[in-house]
Design an enzyme around this catalytic site. Structure first.
Site, PDB file in Angstrom:
ATOM      1  N   LYS A 101       3.290 -24.179  82.477  1.00  0.00           N
ATOM      2  CA  LYS A 101       2.062 -24.780  83.006  1.00  0.00           C
ATOM      3  C   LYS A 101       0.898 -24.391  82.113  1.00  0.00           C
ATOM      4  O   LYS A 101       0.946 -23.356  81.435  1.00  0.00           O
ATOM      5  CB  LYS A 101       1.799 -24.273  84.428  1.00  0.00           C
ATOM      6  CG  LYS A 101       0.856 -25.131  85.231  1.00  0.00           C
ATOM      7  CD  LYS A 101       1.545 -26.352  85.792  1.00  0.00           C
ATOM      8  CE  LYS A 101       0.609 -27.191  86.622  1.00  0.00           C
ATOM      9  NZ  LYS A 101       1.326 -28.251  87.334  1.00  0.00           N
ATOM     10  N   GLY A 215      -6.597 -35.094  99.757  1.00  0.00           N
ATOM     11  CA  GLY A 215      -6.575 -35.369  98.311  1.00  0.00           C
ATOM     12  C   GLY A 215      -6.409 -36.854  98.094  1.00  0.00           C
ATOM     13  O   GLY A 215      -5.497 -37.476  98.660  1.00  0.00           O
ATOM     14  N   GLY A 217      -6.558 -38.397  94.823  1.00  0.00           N
ATOM     15  CA  GLY A 217      -6.480 -38.620  93.376  1.00  0.00           C
ATOM     16  C   GLY A 217      -5.193 -39.348  93.048  1.00  0.00           C
ATOM     17  O   GLY A 217      -4.688 -40.135  93.859  1.00  0.00           O
ATOM     18  N   GLY A 220      -2.415 -38.349  95.838  1.00  0.00           N
ATOM     19  CA  GLY A 220      -2.781 -38.722  97.214  1.00  0.00           C
ATOM     20  C   GLY A 220      -3.046 -40.214  97.367  1.00  0.00           C
ATOM     21  O   GLY A 220      -2.535 -40.849  98.292  1.00  0.00           O
TER      22      GLY A 220
HETATM   23  P1  NAD Z   1      -6.239 -35.572  90.761  1.00  0.00           P
HETATM   24  O1  NAD Z   1      -7.164 -34.825  89.915  1.00  0.00           O
HETATM   25  O2  NAD Z   1      -5.907 -36.971  90.385  1.00  0.00           O
HETATM   26  O3  NAD Z   1      -6.755 -35.603  92.276  1.00  0.00           O
HETATM   27  C1  NAD Z   1      -7.082 -34.452  93.011  1.00  0.00           C
HETATM   28  C2  NAD Z   1      -7.670 -34.886  94.332  1.00  0.00           C
HETATM   29  O4  NAD Z   1      -7.873 -33.719  95.142  1.00  0.00           O
HETATM   30  C3  NAD Z   1      -9.051 -35.551  94.201  1.00  0.00           C
HETATM   31  O5  NAD Z   1      -9.138 -36.612  95.131  1.00  0.00           O
HETATM   32  C4  NAD Z   1     -10.025 -34.450  94.599  1.00  0.00           C
HETATM   33  O6  NAD Z   1     -11.230 -34.934  95.117  1.00  0.00           O
HETATM   34  C5  NAD Z   1      -9.192 -33.766  95.669  1.00  0.00           C
HETATM   35  N1  NAD Z   1      -9.665 -32.405  95.941  1.00  0.00           N
HETATM   36  C6  NAD Z   1     -10.063 -31.461  95.069  1.00  0.00           C
HETATM   37  N2  NAD Z   1     -10.465 -30.363  95.743  1.00  0.00           N
HETATM   38  C7  NAD Z   1     -10.282 -30.636  97.060  1.00  0.00           C
HETATM   39  C8  NAD Z   1     -10.504 -29.906  98.251  1.00  0.00           C
HETATM   40  N3  NAD Z   1     -10.992 -28.664  98.218  1.00  0.00           N
HETATM   41  N4  NAD Z   1     -10.182 -30.502  99.420  1.00  0.00           N
HETATM   42  C9  NAD Z   1      -9.693 -31.753  99.461  1.00  0.00           C
HETATM   43  N5  NAD Z   1      -9.477 -32.494  98.375  1.00  0.00           N
HETATM   44  C10 NAD Z   1      -9.770 -31.932  97.195  1.00  0.00           C
HETATM   45  O7  NAD Z   1      -4.924 -34.658  90.839  1.00  0.00           O
HETATM   46  P2  NAD Z   1      -3.448 -35.126  91.185  1.00  0.00           P
HETATM   47  O8  NAD Z   1      -2.749 -35.414  89.923  1.00  0.00           O
HETATM   48  O9  NAD Z   1      -3.487 -36.106  92.292  1.00  0.00           O
HETATM   49  O10 NAD Z   1      -2.850 -33.741  91.710  1.00  0.00           O
HETATM   50  C11 NAD Z   1      -3.038 -33.307  93.056  1.00  0.00           C
HETATM   51  C12 NAD Z   1      -2.056 -32.191  93.356  1.00  0.00           C
HETATM   52  O11 NAD Z   1      -0.729 -32.667  93.156  1.00  0.00           O
HETATM   53  C13 NAD Z   1      -2.188 -30.960  92.461  1.00  0.00           C
HETATM   54  O12 NAD Z   1      -1.898 -29.819  93.212  1.00  0.00           O
HETATM   55  C14 NAD Z   1      -1.126 -31.158  91.421  1.00  0.00           C
HETATM   56  O13 NAD Z   1      -0.683 -29.941  90.863  1.00  0.00           O
HETATM   57  C15 NAD Z   1      -0.053 -31.822  92.251  1.00  0.00           C
HETATM   58  N6  NAD Z   1       0.888 -32.585  91.452  1.00  0.00           N
HETATM   59  C16 NAD Z   1       0.476 -33.675  90.743  1.00  0.00           C
HETATM   60  C17 NAD Z   1       1.390 -34.334  89.963  1.00  0.00           C
HETATM   61  C18 NAD Z   1       1.007 -35.566  89.187  1.00  0.00           C
HETATM   62  O14 NAD Z   1       1.899 -36.162  88.561  1.00  0.00           O
HETATM   63  N7  NAD Z   1      -0.222 -36.008  89.217  1.00  0.00           N
HETATM   64  C19 NAD Z   1       2.730 -33.904  89.907  1.00  0.00           C
HETATM   65  C20 NAD Z   1       3.109 -32.807  90.680  1.00  0.00           C
HETATM   66  C21 NAD Z   1       2.174 -32.150  91.445  1.00  0.00           C
END
Ligand code: NAD
Length: 411
Positions: A101, A215, A217, A220
């Site tokens: 990571k 979430g 992003g 979500g």
């Molecule tokens: P992203 O940056 O696209 O979105 C993150 C979202 O979380 C945003 O909507 C942001 O506003 C929200 N957020 C941030 N702080 C917050 C809080 N305190 N309370 C509520 N919402 C909050 O990120 P992503 O790629 O969607 O990743 C989200 C999670 O999923 C992370 O933990 C990441 O490690 C995990 N993840 C993502 C992937 C991927 O392929 N994108 C794969 C595995 C795991």
């Protein structure tokens, strides 16, 4: 405010607990808790310094694989935890990858696009010696995306003086990216959720099932969109600024429009709620798709959902896990539920390394097979052993890693 404290201590405690169930030796435990490489640098962008990390946990199954995140709370302990989870996730999915990571302590919202590009290129200059398609392969994570992966690949290839698209995944399609990757994490979670509904005999109830998602992003939003399109009722969503609720179900496309225009979901029509309230909604499913440590011993007793799907990594602490288990709330754990992203990354990597380009429909089918078989494997094992899904997933993943270590002669 999110407080990211002692996540690796949490992991040590989990490993200790599981090692008793698995009768692991001291040597095996030490191997699991050991890190192959911890690289730290300070990146300089316009005279401002940003601490940055790339951490390789275990590479007995293959090169390291795991995302890079940009977030103000990034720290070594957190990146170590994330790298550890990646080892387990890759192992559970049967992929030929170890766990790694990376992260930069930065608030990306305060940087211009030009500065984010400079930061991303500086990251690669700092860590190019540990990265590579057969060493350690990054991907997008929190607040990073395919455009950033494209800049990183470009910088890496300039330094090395050769093409090596397999050194990073989640890239733009034009640079060797895979179409499936963009929403693969959510697609994997969606498949797991539907498989789970089948085993509990509720697959026909989707229009009645209420779902809350923390979430909005990549992970979500895309899951919310898939659920909405298939007739599930997403009643609450939130982002870092807060959340909204409508008991009749939200129109996810309208919410997305609101977020694109005003930067948050909060002003969309519906009742405004806080993130705390979102976690305590009376729903069938709660999806955690933001950050780690969201459900702790302080709020676990207030969770009313029947089942939690973890798209984020480590959103539930060990103590909270125990409370949820006692309250009969089922957790579909991160290393199973959010593995879709890395499975699609694996396809991208294979295509890049071999020069083959596989048809989308072929990849979609392979993808579904891998996710479903991971779910069934964990579910069957947990039923047989009468343990929860996280414990079962950890045991299966740890066994494969230790098997590789053993055949390498390290145990
Ligand atoms: P992203 O940056 O696209 O979105 C993150 C979202 O979380 C945003 O909507 C942001 O506003 C929200 N957020 C941030 N702080 C917050 C809080 N305190 N309370 C509520 N919402 C909050 O990120 P992503 O790629 O969607 O990743 C989200 C999670 O999923 C992370 O933990 C990441 O490690 C995990 N993840 C993502 C992937 C991927 O392929 N994108 C794969 C595995 C795991």
């Amino acid at each position: 405010m999110w407080v990211n404290k002692m996540t690796f201590d949490d992991i040590k405690k989990r490993v200790e607990k599981i090692s008793k169930l698995m009768h692991l030796s001291e040597k095996e435990i030490n191997i699991l808790l050991k890190f192959k490489k911890i690289a730290k640098r300070e990146l300089d962008v316009n005279g401002k310094k940003y601490p940055a990390f790339r951490i390789l946990h275990n590479d007995s199954l293959g090169p390291g694989k795991g995302g890079i995140r940009y977030h103000p709370d990034v720290n070594e302990d957190e990146v170590k935890s994330q790298a550890f989870w990646m080892s387990l996730k890759n192992s559970l999915a049967g992929l030929p990858f170890g766990g790694a990571k990376g992260g930069v302590r930065v608030n990306p919202k305060e940087l211009s696009k030009r500065e984010i590009e400079e930061l991303s290129r500086a990251y690669v200059r700092a860590f190019q010696y540990v990265l590579g398609q057969d060493k350690d392969i990054p991907a997008p994570d929190l607040y990073t995306n395919s455009e950033i992966m494209g800049w990183m690949l470009d910088e890496f290839e300039k330094i090395k003086g050769r093409h090596e698209p397999g050194m990073i995944t989640g890239k733009p399609i034009e640079l060797g990216g895979c179409k499936l990757r963009e929403d693969a994490t959510s697609k994997g979670g969606f498949i797991i959720l539907k498989e789970f509904l089948k085993v509990i005999g509720r697959e026909k109830e989707k229009s009645r099932l209420k779902i809350g998602i923390q979430g909005f992003g990549n992970a979500g939003f895309n899951l919310a969109r898939m659920l909405h399109q298939e007739g599930f009722k997403v009643v609450g969503v939130s982002d870092s600024k807060g959340g909204i609720f409508n008991e009749n179900g939200l129109n996810i496309f309208e919410v997305k429009k609101e977020k694109e225009i005003n930067g948050s979901v909060v002003n969309h029509s519906g009742t405004k709620i806080t993130n705390k309230e979102l976690l305590e909604l009376d729903v069938d499913f709660l999806v955690l798709a933001a950050l780690e440590n969201q459900i702790t011993k302080d709020n676990a007793d207030k969770v009313k959902a029947e089942c939690i799907l973890e798209l984020a990594n480590g959103p539930i602490t060990l103590e909270a896990d125990e409370i949820l288990y006692k309250n009969k709330i089922i957790v579909l754990p991160d290393i199973l539920a959010n593995a879709g992203g890395v499975v699609a990354s694996y396809f991208e990597w294979v295509q890049n390394k071999t020069g083959n380009i596989f048809e989308d429909c072929h990849l979609e089918k392979r993808f579904e097979d891998i996710i479903i078989s991971s779910f069934r494997k964990v579910h069957k094992f947990c039923n047989e052993k009468e343990i929860n899904m996280r414990t079962g997933a950890y045991i299966i993943a740890i066994k494969r890693i230790l098997g590789a270590e053993k055949t390498r002669g390290n145990i």
